[in-house]
Design an enzyme around this catalytic site. Structure first.
Site, PDB file in Angstrom:
ATOM      1  N   GLU A   1      17.513 -10.556 -41.464  1.00 24.08           N
ATOM      2  CA  GLU A   1      16.511 -10.801 -40.431  1.00 24.08           C
ATOM      3  C   GLU A   1      17.139 -10.420 -39.099  1.00 24.08           C
ATOM      4  OE1 GLU A   1      13.423 -10.584 -39.392  1.00 24.08           O
ATOM      5  OE2 GLU A   1      13.018 -11.871 -41.143  1.00 24.08           O
TER       6      GLU A   1
ATOM      7  N   CYS B   1       9.832 -11.347 -44.364  1.00 24.05           N
ATOM      8  CA  CYS B   1      11.029 -10.914 -45.087  1.00 24.05           C
ATOM      9  C   CYS B   1      10.823  -9.453 -45.440  1.00 24.05           C
ATOM     10  CB  CYS B   1      11.227 -11.748 -46.353  1.00 24.05           C
ATOM     11  SG  CYS B   1      12.611 -11.182 -47.388  1.00 24.05           S
TER      12      CYS B   1
END
Length: 222
Positions: A105, A2
């Site tokens: 993402e 992340c």
């Protein structure tokens, strides 16, 4: 991993969500593209109440010889927390929450990678599980830093990336922040993939790839 996320709500909304009575975040502004080594909002519990402050994203251990290396510790794998010197001592008493309302993402496609934003229903605020540490140098300067814990992907995220941040359920939030909770096995059990049926992913502008960009248009569906 992340490496980018968003927290676009107002300070009042954050304080209400986490039952915060007062905060030193006088210069708080929404983040549409929060990135490593930036100062980010974080919640800890001081033994009596929740506190909202800022931590620098990228963990620098208290025992580190210098303040470098944080950019390599922006994430901690849930499966190996107890094996890493930088993290294993923190899960007992230095746990934090990173408030978010979305994270980015990059999904591989036939034309290359495309950024996706992942949110919960109604794009509500959610809690990323984190660890923090405080380094004090020889001059007494304090550096407070954090890392976001990741886990295996759920069925939604598996189509995008092989990791995802740990999103705590509302029930798990209290257990994670409770400083009196030193039951390591039960704490580790909280670090599970979130229910994919409660998440949505949509494509966003490639402009999010530049950390200098931080404006509302970044979160619009492309």
């Amino acid at each position: 991993m992340c490496g980018r996320y968003t927290i676009t709500v107002s300070l009042d909304e954050l304080m209400l969500r986490y039952f915060i009575e007062g905060t030193p975040l006088v210069n708080y502004t929404p983040k549409y593209n929060a990135a490593p080594v930036q100062q980010i909002p974080a919640v800890i519990h001081d033994g009596t109440r929740n506190r909202l402050g800022e931590l620098r994203w990228g963990l620098v251990p208290s025992w580190s010889r210098d303040d470098k290396g944080g950019s390599t510790r922006i994430n901690a794998r849930a499966e190996t927390l107890l094996e890493k010197a930088s993290f294993k001592g923190l899960i007992r008493s230095r746990r934090c929450i990173i408030p978010a309302d979305g994270f980015y993402e990059w999904k591989q496609g036939p034309d290359g990678k495309r950024p996706m934003r992942i949110v919960l229903p109604e794009r509500r605020i959610f809690s990323l599980a984190g660890l923090y540490d405080i380094r004090v140098d020889e001059e007494g300067n304090r550096l407070s830093t954090c890392t976001i814990i990741t886990t295996e992907p759920n069925s939604l995220m598996a189509d995008i990336h092989n990791r995802m941040p740990v999103i705590l359920t509302p029930e798990a939030e209290t257990q994670w922040l409770d400083r009196s909770n030193e039951d390591i096995p039960s704490l580790l059990r909280l670090l599970q993939p979130y229910d994919s049926s409660q998440m949505r992913a949509y494509p966003v502008s490639a402009a999010v790839g530049n950390v200098r960009n931080d404006y509302p248009e970044l979160i619009k569906e492309a």
